[in-house]
Design an enzyme around this catalytic site. Structure first.
Site, mmCIF file in Angstrom:
data_model
loop_
_atom_site.group_PDB
_atom_site.id
_atom_site.type_symbol
_atom_site.label_atom_id
_atom_site.label_comp_id
_atom_site.label_asym_id
_atom_site.label_seq_id
_atom_site.Cartn_x
_atom_site.Cartn_y
_atom_site.Cartn_z
ATOM 1 N N GLY A 1 -12.125 21.382 32.182
ATOM 2 C CA GLY A 1 -12.264 22.824 31.971
ATOM 3 C C GLY A 1 -11.595 23.264 30.675
ATOM 4 C CB THR A 2 -8.260 22.487 29.229
ATOM 5 O OG1 THR A 2 -7.655 23.006 30.415
ATOM 6 C CG2 THR A 2 -7.425 22.891 28.025
ATOM 7 C CB ILE B 1 -3.553 14.855 40.341
ATOM 8 C CG1 ILE B 1 -4.431 15.910 41.017
ATOM 9 C CG2 ILE B 1 -2.201 15.418 39.950
ATOM 10 C CD1 ILE B 1 -3.943 16.308 42.412
ATOM 11 C CG ASP B 2 -8.683 16.043 40.443
ATOM 12 O OD1 ASP B 2 -7.870 15.988 41.382
ATOM 13 O OD2 ASP B 2 -9.181 17.116 40.038
ATOM 14 N N GLY C 1 -7.666 19.516 31.574
ATOM 15 C CA GLY C 1 -8.747 18.708 32.116
ATOM 16 C C GLY C 1 -10.083 19.080 31.493
ATOM 17 N NE ARG D 1 -2.701 15.463 67.666
ATOM 18 C CZ ARG D 1 -1.427 15.765 67.901
ATOM 19 N NH1 ARG D 1 -0.608 16.042 66.907
ATOM 20 N NH2 ARG D 1 -0.969 15.775 69.128
HETATM 21 O O1 F6P Z 1 -7.947 19.400 39.792
HETATM 22 C C1 F6P Z 1 -6.717 19.262 40.434
HETATM 23 C C2 F6P Z 1 -6.803 19.817 41.828
HETATM 24 O O2 F6P Z 1 -5.548 19.661 42.454
HETATM 25 C C3 F6P Z 1 -7.910 19.213 42.686
HETATM 26 O O3 F6P Z 1 -7.603 17.941 43.187
HETATM 27 C C4 F6P Z 1 -8.064 20.269 43.749
HETATM 28 O O4 F6P Z 1 -9.363 20.271 44.302
HETATM 29 C C5 F6P Z 1 -7.851 21.534 42.954
HETATM 30 O O5 F6P Z 1 -7.105 21.186 41.796
HETATM 31 C C6 F6P Z 1 -7.121 22.608 43.711
HETATM 32 O O6 F6P Z 1 -7.102 23.740 42.918
HETATM 33 P P1 F6P Z 1 -6.179 25.001 43.205
HETATM 34 O O7 F6P Z 1 -4.771 24.618 42.867
HETATM 35 O O8 F6P Z 1 -6.719 26.043 42.317
HETATM 36 O O9 F6P Z 1 -6.339 25.299 44.662
#
Ligand code: F6P
Length: 367
Positions: A122-123, A144-145, A120, A284
């Site tokens: 970051g990479t 996935i985002d 993503g 809930r």
């Molecule tokens: O970036 C993918 C993701 O699943 C985000 O949707 C989520 O906020 C984050 O990574 C969760 O990160 P980790 O697996 O480090 O808790």
């Protein structure tokens, strides 16, 4: 035609997602079968370059992995070469080091002519010091985002949205049976793509996303309006990054050893509590969490991942340097790899799906 490439390295970085193995398979097979290159697998993202964990990938290693979740190479979302946690000082603070030279030495030692970095933002950001040092890095966008700038789609997103949709469908029936407000929290960080797509696909009554701060009173009024017209249950799909107007995102925890230390989570519980307090209707919360990242990719993601992996090897063969494979306007193409670094692609106000959802009466907690 590039005459210089003999051997490439492949790594997967950041949080995992369905389809990583399909990309590894496509890059490796294209590189070996089409171009006659050797392929080396780098373990656990950039950590494998820091700790010299590199080994040969052959066609056999990548056979049978198209449909499997996770990544056969492992991954890490903590190994940023320019800012790598190497210890804790006397005051308890993380000590950060620049380990770029260590990584460059690993690349040199294994004779890697290029790196295919599947990850993503970051990479892609983590690749910048290697690019400055003259290494050719080809990025393949995963998350996935679906928040990577420069590509309309990243693989993994469609699978996550499918999983969230199926979960929301299940929540729907139990919400109706018990006349409850059911608040379902989906992932996505600061982008609401998963919430918007799964919310629309499941017919959620309320969709709350980070891009649109919500007004609690408006959401409460909407659930009461539904009750007044005989719809005595409400399904709310909320993104983990959503926040009330004038309020803060819910933070589950801080990880000081990660370059992305803020871990979001908890907004569904907060919203369900506040809605119940305001309306008296039983409310809930369900948090879908990492279920959205696990398991087999959908056919659509297997196809996209295969196209992306093939394209990464193809553009290397064409002699391109420092590009990221992208999906733009329905086609697989490539863009400058520096474009997505340190950015996030969020939902614009004029997004077509957002407009369509509003038109069919979905509440976004605003207006
Ligand atoms: O970036 C993918 C993701 O699943 C985000 O949707 C989520 O906020 C984050 O990574 C969760 O990160 P980790 O697996 O480090 O808790």
């Amino acid at each position: 035609m590039s005459q210089t490439i003999k051997r490439i390295g492949v790594l997967t970085g950041g949080g995992d997602c369905p389809g990583l193995n399909a990309v590894i398979r496509a890059v490796t097979k294209t590189a070996i079968f089409d171009h006659g290159w050797e392929v080396m697998g780098i373990r656990d993202g950039y950590l494998g370059l820091i700790e010299d964990r590199v080994s040969t990938l052959n066609a056999n290693n990548v056979s049978g992995i198209l449909t499997t979740g996770g990544t056969i190479l492992g991954t890490s979302n903590k190994a940023n070469p320019e800012k790598y946690a190497t210890g804790i000082d006397a005051e308890g603070n993380t000590i950060w080091s620049d380990v770029t030279d260590t990584c460059l030495a690993t690349i040199e030692r294994h004779g890697l002519d290029a790196i295919v970095a599947i990850g993503g933002d970051g990479t892609m950001s983590g690749a910048q010091p290697f690019i400055r040092a003259g290494v050719n890095v080809i990025g393949v966008p995963k998350t996935i985002d679906n928040d990577i700038v420069g590509t309309d789609l990243s693989f993994g997103f469609q699978t996550a949205a499918d999983i969230a949709t199926e979960s929301l469908d299940r929540i729907h029936t139990t919400a109706e049976s018990h006349q409850r407000v059911m608040v379902v929290e989906v992932m996505g960080r600061n982008a609401g793509w998963i919430a918007l797509h799964s919310g629309v696909a499941s017919g959620s009554d309320v969709i709350l996303i980070p891009e649109i701060p919500y007004d609690l009173e408006k959401v409460a009024a909407y659930t009461e309006h539904r009750r007044s017209i005989g719809r005595d249950y409400t399904v709310v799909c909320i993104s983990e990054g959503a926040a009330p107007k004038g309020g803060q995102q819910a933070v589950q925890r801080l990880d000081p050893t990660s370059p992305d230390p803020v871990k979001l989570g908890g907004i569904a519980r907060q919203l369900a509590h506040n809605l119940q307090a305001l309306t008296g209707q039983e409310s809930r919360a369900t948090v879908l969490g990492h279920v959205q990242r696990g398991g087999s990719p959908t056919p659509a993601d297997r196809v996209l991942a295969t196209r992306f992996g093939h394209e990464a090897a193809t553009i290397l063969e064409e002699g391109k340097r420092n590009r990221m494979v992208a999906y733009v306007g329905g086609d697989v193409t490539d863009i400058d790899i520096t474009v997505p670094a340190h950015k996030q692609r969020t939902i614009p106000a004029d997004n077509h799906l957002l407009q369509a959802a509003r038109a069919v009466g979905t509440c976004f907690g605003d207006g």
